[in-house]
Each structure stands twice: as C-alpha cells, then as structure tokens.
Motif scaffolding. Structure first.
Motif, PDB file in Angstrom:
ATOM      1  N   UNK A  34       8.234  23.288   8.474  1.00 41.85           N
ATOM      2  CA  UNK A  34       6.805  23.301   7.216  1.00 41.85           C
ATOM      3  C   UNK A  34       6.640  22.004   6.984  1.00 41.85           C
ATOM      4  N   UNK A  36       3.941  21.167   2.994  1.00 38.25           N
ATOM      5  CA  UNK A  36       3.803  21.726   2.644  1.00 38.25           C
ATOM      6  C   UNK A  36       3.045  21.044   1.643  1.00 38.25           C
ATOM      7  N   UNK A  38       2.290  20.892  -2.477  1.00 38.90           N
ATOM      8  CA  UNK A  38       1.545  21.049  -3.940  1.00 38.90           C
ATOM      9  C   UNK A  38       0.789  20.819  -4.955  1.00 38.90           C
ATOM     10  N   UNK A  43       0.515  27.019  -6.792  1.00 40.16           N
ATOM     11  CA  UNK A  43       1.658  27.573  -5.613  1.00 40.16           C
ATOM     12  C   UNK A  43       1.337  26.177  -3.797  1.00 40.16           C
ATOM     13  N   UNK A  44       2.310  26.659  -3.150  1.00 42.11           N
ATOM     14  CA  UNK A  44       2.444  26.418  -1.948  1.00 42.11           C
ATOM     15  C   UNK A  44       1.873  26.195  -1.367  1.00 42.11           C
ATOM     16  N   UNK A  46       0.858  25.729   3.226  1.00 42.63           N
ATOM     17  CA  UNK A  46       0.935  24.915   4.485  1.00 42.63           C
ATOM     18  C   UNK A  46       0.190  24.504   4.525  1.00 42.63           C
ATOM     19  N   UNK A  51       7.605  22.556  15.558  1.00 39.85           N
ATOM     20  CA  UNK A  51       8.550  22.707  16.633  1.00 39.85           C
ATOM     21  C   UNK A  51       8.655  21.796  17.266  1.00 39.85           C
ATOM     22  N   UNK A  57       1.405  23.203  14.508  1.00 40.63           N
ATOM     23  CA  UNK A  57      -0.001  23.803  14.530  1.00 40.63           C
ATOM     24  C   UNK A  57      -0.805  23.595  12.997  1.00 40.63           C
ATOM     25  N   UNK A  59      -2.951  24.551  10.225  1.00 45.06           N
ATOM     26  CA  UNK A  59      -3.824  25.307   7.959  1.00 45.06           C
ATOM     27  C   UNK A  59      -5.362  24.700   9.222  1.00 45.06           C
ATOM     28  N   UNK A  91       1.766  16.964  -4.059  1.00 43.78           N
ATOM     29  CA  UNK A  91       3.784  17.100  -4.561  1.00 43.78           C
ATOM     30  C   UNK A  91       3.380  17.267  -2.871  1.00 43.78           C
ATOM     31  N   UNK A  93       6.514  18.195   0.131  1.00 41.52           N
ATOM     32  CA  UNK A  93       7.468  19.199   0.612  1.00 41.52           C
ATOM     33  C   UNK A  93       7.823  19.967   1.852  1.00 41.52           C
ATOM     34  N   UNK A  97      13.403  25.044   8.900  1.00 45.45           N
ATOM     35  CA  UNK A  97      14.673  27.085   9.068  1.00 45.45           C
ATOM     36  C   UNK A  97      15.237  27.088  11.207  1.00 45.45           C
ATOM     37  N   UNK A 102      13.492  34.861  13.905  1.00 49.16           N
ATOM     38  CA  UNK A 102      12.130  34.525  13.032  1.00 49.16           C
ATOM     39  C   UNK A 102      11.924  34.746  11.768  1.00 49.16           C
ATOM     40  N   UNK A 106      13.804  30.049   5.717  1.00 45.97           N
ATOM     41  CA  UNK A 106      13.431  28.303   5.047  1.00 45.97           C
ATOM     42  C   UNK A 106      14.304  27.635   3.917  1.00 45.97           C
ATOM     43  N   UNK A 108      14.624  24.457   1.783  1.00 47.25           N
ATOM     44  CA  UNK A 108      13.138  23.212   1.407  1.00 47.25           C
ATOM     45  C   UNK A 108      13.975  22.112   0.966  1.00 47.25           C
TER      46      UNK A 108
ATOM     47  N   UNK B  36      12.554  32.281  -4.106  1.00 43.71           N
ATOM     48  CA  UNK B  36      12.224  31.164  -4.589  1.00 43.71           C
ATOM     49  C   UNK B  36      12.423  30.874  -6.172  1.00 43.71           C
ATOM     50  N   UNK B  99       6.370  33.000  12.473  1.00 42.27           N
ATOM     51  CA  UNK B  99       6.630  33.741  11.140  1.00 42.27           C
ATOM     52  C   UNK B  99       6.485  32.728  10.081  1.00 42.27           C
TER      53      UNK B  99
END
Lengths: 117, 113
Positions: A34, A36, A38, A43-44, A46, A51, A57, A59, A91, A93, A97, A102, A106, A108, B36, B99
């Motif tokens: 993933x 991200x 920030x 907040x973070x 996505x 995969x 994919x 956002x 930032x 990040x 996973x 599932x 995660x 980081x 976290x 997920x």
C-alpha cells in the motif's frame, strides 16, 4: 520480524523531476503493498493498493498517470512521482501485508519526505 | 459520519497513570482492528491487533473490542513520557478483496513527567 525498508528517506528536487521511491519487505513476502501520503497534521491517506504482478488499484482522486506503481515481486514495490510539482511535496509511506489472510496487519516503512522546489 | 472516528486530543496524563484511547467505526462488517503509534515525523508502528470481542493484553497495552457497539479502545498502563505520540486506530474494511485499512485521524497523547 516484519521489517519494511523504504528508500530514499528524503528527497529534495526541482519542479518537473520524476522521483522513484522503493519499498521492500525484508523478512517476509508481501502479497499486497500500500502507498499512503500524509500532509502535516493530517492522517494517512491511502493512494493505491497493489498486488504482486497485477495493476495497482488507485483511490478516487489519485492520478494513476502521475503516481506510477510497480509491484514486480513479492518483496518490492516502487512508486514513481512523475513530473513532480510543489503541491506533491508530502510524506509518502509504504506498507506491506504478508501472506496469511486478509486480516494480517500492515507493516510500514520509515517513509519518504519529498520536497519539490 | 467518518468511517473511523477518534478524539484528536491532546489527551494529557501524568507519568504512571492509565491512558485510555477510544475509537468508533461505522462499518459493521469490519473484521480486524489495529492500533498504531506514530511519533512526529515518523511512520506508524503497529502496537496491537484485535479481532474478537473482549480484551487483549500485551505488556502495558490492552486493546478492547466491542463489535455490537462498534467500539475499540487502547489502554496504556503505567504511562511513560516516551509513550507521547499520536495513536492511530485502523479498521480493516470487510467489503473489498484487498482489505484496505481505514485510519482515524489519531489521538495525540501527552504524558508528563
């Protein structure tokens, strides 16, 4: 265990430059990674999910042609910010996973602070 | 309504006290929940994960989950100044194959010596 390495930790470059950030899972195989972003005091957010061996994919609102993601192996994903501009300063990040379902957490990387002049 | 809600704080506690951090979520089919810790300028670090109702303890940390109330909390016993950080609640959405995690905005904890 579950170490994620992200490189570089900091980038300062001129507007228009493309910047590549690497994310590696060092001691486990990451089926999903993933990315991200920030901004200060927020907040973070996505940006995209990838995969191994398949297209990322993205956002809603994230330009896939600007933020190129490659997940070529189970231990490496890269994010390329193409033709970066000052508003891309943030930032960034990554997280990874592992296998096992599932519900796995995660883990980081240390993040990359990108500053576009 | 935000998917994951946290009080932004700051939550101030004296050293040695119990810090209680709370989080509510809106998606009833969520299956896994994480806390976290994020120090200023650093990336998040996994503290606890919890999947079933009840309490889960790990050292000074206890996570509590109540799916009926859609509520998850983190207790930090014997708080230390080094615990001062922003604590992010994250919920695994149940409706997508990947997920992905949805994060709260975080609660800033300040532990005074």
């Amino acid at each position: 265990g579950a170490v994620v390495s992200q490189h570089p930790s900091r980038v300062i470059c001129k507007s228009g430059t493309s910047v590549k950030i690497e994310c590696r899972s060092l001691d486990f195989q990451a089926t999903t990674m993933f990315w991200y972003r920030q901004f200060p005091k927020q907040s973070l957010m996505l940006m995209a999910t990838s995969n191994e061996g398949s297209k990322a994919t993205y956002e809603q609102g994230v330009e896939k042609d600007k933020f190129l993601i490659n997940h070529a192996s189970l231990t490496l994903s890269t994010l390329t910010v193409t033709s970066a501009h000052p508003e891309d300063s943030s930032f960034y990040i990554c997280s990874a996973r592992g296998v096992g379902g599932r519900n796995q957490p995660q883990h980081f990387g240390d993040g990359t602070r990108l500053s576009i002049l | 309504q935000k998917e994951v809600e946290q009080n932004s704080g700051p939550l101030s506690v004296p050293e040695g006290a119990i810090a209680s951090l709370n989080c509510t979520y809106s998606d009833r089919v969520s299956q896994s929940f994480f806390w976290y810790r994020q120090y200023s300028g650093k990336s998040p670090e996994l503290i606890m994960s919890i999947y079933s109702n009840g309490d889960k303890e790990d050292g000074r940390f206890t996570a509590q989950l109540n799916k009926a109330s859609q509520y998850v909390s983190l207790l930090i016993r014997d708080s230390q100044p080094s615990d001062s950080a922003t604590y992010l609640c994250a919920v695994n959405r149940g409706d997508t194959g990947f997920q992905k995690l949805v994060f709260g905005t975080g609660t800033r904890l300040l532990v005074s010596p």
